[in-house]
Enzyme design. Structure first.
Site, mmCIF file in Angstrom:
data_model
loop_
_atom_site.group_PDB
_atom_site.id
_atom_site.type_symbol
_atom_site.label_atom_id
_atom_site.label_comp_id
_atom_site.label_asym_id
_atom_site.label_seq_id
_atom_site.Cartn_x
_atom_site.Cartn_y
_atom_site.Cartn_z
ATOM 1 N N CYS A 1 -1.043 5.963 9.956
ATOM 2 C CA CYS A 1 -0.134 5.068 10.430
ATOM 3 C C CYS A 1 -0.303 3.957 10.959
ATOM 4 O O CYS A 1 -1.339 4.002 11.840
ATOM 5 C CB CYS A 1 0.619 6.153 11.426
ATOM 6 S SG CYS A 1 1.386 7.615 11.034
ATOM 7 N N CYS B 1 1.198 -1.685 16.070
ATOM 8 C CA CYS B 1 1.301 -1.620 14.523
ATOM 9 C C CYS B 1 0.558 -2.784 13.959
ATOM 10 O O CYS B 1 1.212 -4.102 14.204
ATOM 11 C CB CYS B 1 2.772 -1.485 14.327
ATOM 12 S SG CYS B 1 2.900 -1.250 12.246
ATOM 13 N N CYS C 1 6.240 -6.749 7.471
ATOM 14 C CA CYS C 1 7.510 -6.321 8.461
ATOM 15 C C CYS C 1 8.003 -7.395 9.384
ATOM 16 O O CYS C 1 7.058 -8.227 9.902
ATOM 17 C CB CYS C 1 7.292 -5.029 9.233
ATOM 18 S SG CYS C 1 8.600 -4.276 10.106
ATOM 19 N N GLU D 1 0.961 -1.159 -0.103
ATOM 20 C CA GLU D 1 -0.174 0.060 -0.058
ATOM 21 C C GLU D 1 0.802 1.351 -0.075
ATOM 22 O O GLU D 1 1.889 1.494 0.554
ATOM 23 C CB GLU D 1 -1.179 -0.131 1.017
ATOM 24 C CG GLU D 1 -1.991 -0.825 0.751
ATOM 25 C CD GLU D 1 -3.131 -1.047 2.027
ATOM 26 O OE1 GLU D 1 -4.076 -1.680 1.716
ATOM 27 O OE2 GLU D 1 -2.832 -0.487 3.166
ATOM 28 N N CYS E 1 3.677 8.506 1.250
ATOM 29 C CA CYS E 1 3.974 7.699 2.090
ATOM 30 C C CYS E 1 4.295 6.138 1.286
ATOM 31 O O CYS E 1 3.252 5.690 1.098
ATOM 32 C CB CYS E 1 2.950 7.481 3.285
ATOM 33 S SG CYS E 1 3.636 6.334 4.611
ATOM 34 N N CYS F 1 6.075 -4.778 16.330
ATOM 35 C CA CYS F 1 5.531 -3.597 17.253
ATOM 36 C C CYS F 1 4.306 -3.943 17.766
ATOM 37 O O CYS F 1 3.538 -3.980 17.030
ATOM 38 C CB CYS F 1 5.859 -2.304 16.638
ATOM 39 S SG CYS F 1 7.630 -1.969 16.155
HETATM 40 N N1 SAH Z 1 8.893 0.917 10.064
HETATM 41 C C1 SAH Z 1 9.161 1.975 10.247
HETATM 42 C C2 SAH Z 1 8.399 3.196 9.231
HETATM 43 C C3 SAH Z 1 6.737 2.523 9.047
HETATM 44 S S1 SAH Z 1 5.681 2.924 10.472
HETATM 45 C C4 SAH Z 1 9.030 2.502 11.730
HETATM 46 O O1 SAH Z 1 8.532 1.703 12.566
HETATM 47 O O2 SAH Z 1 9.355 3.703 12.171
HETATM 48 C C5 SAH Z 1 5.505 4.646 10.446
HETATM 49 C C6 SAH Z 1 5.230 5.282 11.790
HETATM 50 O O3 SAH Z 1 3.834 5.138 12.145
HETATM 51 C C7 SAH Z 1 6.237 4.910 12.908
HETATM 52 O O4 SAH Z 1 6.445 5.689 13.778
HETATM 53 C C8 SAH Z 1 5.207 3.796 13.593
HETATM 54 O O5 SAH Z 1 5.711 3.286 14.872
HETATM 55 C C9 SAH Z 1 3.967 4.603 13.430
HETATM 56 N N2 SAH Z 1 2.818 3.718 13.897
HETATM 57 C C10 SAH Z 1 2.613 2.199 13.621
HETATM 58 N N3 SAH Z 1 1.214 1.640 13.937
HETATM 59 C C11 SAH Z 1 0.821 2.707 14.513
HETATM 60 C C12 SAH Z 1 -0.761 3.213 14.725
HETATM 61 N N4 SAH Z 1 -1.327 1.850 14.742
HETATM 62 N N5 SAH Z 1 -1.117 4.327 15.315
HETATM 63 C C13 SAH Z 1 -0.259 5.319 15.179
HETATM 64 N N6 SAH Z 1 1.030 5.216 14.477
HETATM 65 C C14 SAH Z 1 1.532 4.070 14.321
HETATM 66 FE FE1 SF4 Z 2 7.599 -2.761 11.416
HETATM 67 FE FE2 SF4 Z 2 5.248 -1.444 12.157
HETATM 68 FE FE3 SF4 Z 2 7.407 -1.612 13.713
HETATM 69 FE FE4 SF4 Z 2 7.563 -0.176 11.702
HETATM 70 S S1 SF4 Z 2 6.171 0.139 13.520
HETATM 71 S S2 SF4 Z 2 9.083 -1.612 12.417
HETATM 72 S S3 SF4 Z 2 6.217 -1.200 10.270
HETATM 73 S S4 SF4 Z 2 6.199 -3.436 13.000
#
Ligand code: SAH
Ligand code: SF4
Length: 392
Positions: free
Chosen positions: A372, A141, A134, A114, A127, A138
């Site tokens: 995000c 996420c 991934c 996406e 974006c 996290c």
């Molecule tokens: N993997 C990379 C980039 C993609 S995520 C990273 O983790 O930095 C982009 C941003 O969105 C990151 O700061 C991530 O922590 C945040 N993010 C992920 N899930 C989210 C959610 N459900 N609500 C708000 N931010 C989120």
């Molecule tokens: Fe991967 Fe989501 Fe963690 Fe970014 S925030 S490193 S996309 S699991």
């Protein structure tokens, strides 16, 4: 409400899934020259021909070799016979009420990613994804709950920019097929953020090569100051990224204590906060004009106390930094809630008082699950509901 265009109404830019020929999209000047040499173009001509091809690809966004009028007819035919100019194919395009657009894209092996476009009044941010899924997990996420399928190639990363420019009419002389909510600016895509699916520093070489193609001033011209890579904290790669790519940097910090960050961003067990911040201090070229953005997702009762805010400010004191508070974007089955607005304001006040301006990121495209951390969830859910439908 989602203004979703049924996928049937969209003519996919390419039929990637059936393509046999490789696409030239995303190749560097050197690689284009090498492909031309493979076709038998004499060595003394390859540089000039590569320059022409480059310009058709990245300045004009041409999708048809036969339209490349300054290239000899024979060579155009050879190119047509051996290569394509395909971008990833569009499966669905959704337009949010706030103008945010989300594309579900299919790659040549059938895998899907996406890409999200976020328009503002005077600028537009794309974006893009760096991996399919991934490997990291996290806990807040949604992408992290999906298994990694593979890294994207440099071409697939640049292809997302090309596709978005096609759909936004962001090539010289082009008009957008759907102008709703687009910025009033000459360039619809002014900035690129590597904040889609995946951990970009785990796909270092391809992401770096893609950024180099995108940054070239005589091409897509999205320079390194207008490109931001977001990492969950692959500390040893951070200074190297600065040296080899030198884009703006964002760090997904999200917690100020190791015990909590270990659960939210498990890569912290490998590279804890102290090591991560040390790597940040070593990021080349930092100054007040080139700051690192620290992202901090607001999770109710988890990391959102005033004490956390004070500790955040203390931790970042000696680093040229911006702070971005991200209201948690929910997804089905998520184990967290977004902090109350009042609490976000209290947190933001501490951050503000420490001299950081407007730190709260307003969520965009929530109605189409484009915010995000929500990527890919809806498409998977839709597919599941199709799979679970009773057979007739
Ligand atoms: N993997 C990379 C980039 C993609 S995520 C990273 O983790 O930095 C982009 C941003 O969105 C990151 O700061 C991530 O922590 C945040 N993010 C992920 N899930 C989210 C959610 N459900 N609500 C708000 N931010 C989120
Ligand atoms: Fe991967 Fe989501 Fe963690 Fe970014 S925030 S490193 S996309 S699991």
């Amino acid at each position: 409400m989602t203004l979703s265009l049924p996928s049937g109404e969209l003519a996919p830019v390419g039929k990637s899934e059936t393509a046999q020929k490789p696409s030239l999209v995303g190749l560097s000047r050197t690689d284009l020259a090498a492909r031309l040499a493979d076709l038998g173009v004499p060595e003394r001509q390859t540089r000039m021909r590569a320059r022409q091809l480059w310009s058709w690809l990245y300045v004009r966004g041409e999708t048809d070799f036969l339209a490349m009028t300054d290239i000899a007819t024979d060579l155009r035919g050879e190119l047509e016979a051996n290569f394509t100019l395909e971008r990833p194919a569009i499966v669905t395009e959704q337009v949010s009420l706030d103008g945010t657009r989300k594309w579900l894209l299919r790659l040549s092996d059938g895998k899907e990613i996406e890409t999200v476009y976020i328009p503002e009044e005077d600028r537009g941010t794309l974006c893009i994804s760096s991996q399919i899924g991934c490997t990291l997990t996290c806990s807040f996420c949604h992408t992290g709950t999906q298994k990694l399928v593979r890294n994207l190639s440099a071409g697939e990363i640049v292809g997302q920019i090309m596709l978005a420019r096609d759909r936004l009419g962001d090539w010289p002389g082009a008009t957008p097929p759907d102008p709703r909510g687009l910025p009033d600016a000459a360039r619809k895509i002014s900035n690129v953020v590597l904040m889609g699916m995946g951990e970009p520093l785990y796909n270092f070489d391809n992401v770096r090569d893609a950024c180099a193609v995108a940054a070239d001033g005589a091409g897509l011209a999205i320079g390194k100051r207008r490109t931001t890579l977001s990492t969950s904290g692959v500390a040893p790669e951070i200074p190297r990224w600065g040296e080899e790519a030198g884009t703006m940097l964002a760090i997904s910090l999200h917690a100020v204590r190791d015990d909590l960050r270990d659960t939210l961003v498990p890569i912290n067990k490998k590279w804890p906060i102290k090591e991560l911040l040390q790597a940040c201090r070593n990021y080349p070229g930092l100054s007040n004009a080139k700051r690192i953005t620290f992202e901090y997702v607001m999770l109710k009762g988890v990391n959102d106390s005033v004490a956390d805010a004070k500790e955040l400010v203390r931790l970042l004191a000696k680093i040229p930094a911006k702070i971005n508070l991200i209201p948690f974007n929910p997804w089905p089955g998520a184990p967290y809630e977004c902090s109350d607005w009042e609490q976000i304001e209290k947190f933001a006040e501490v951050v503000n008082r420490a001299g950081y301006a407007s730190p709260v990121r307003s969520p965009r495209g929530r109605d189409i699950m484009a915010a995000c951390g929500q990527l890919r969830s809806e498409s998977i859910r839709q597919r599941r509901s199709v799979q679970l439908a009773p057979s007739t």
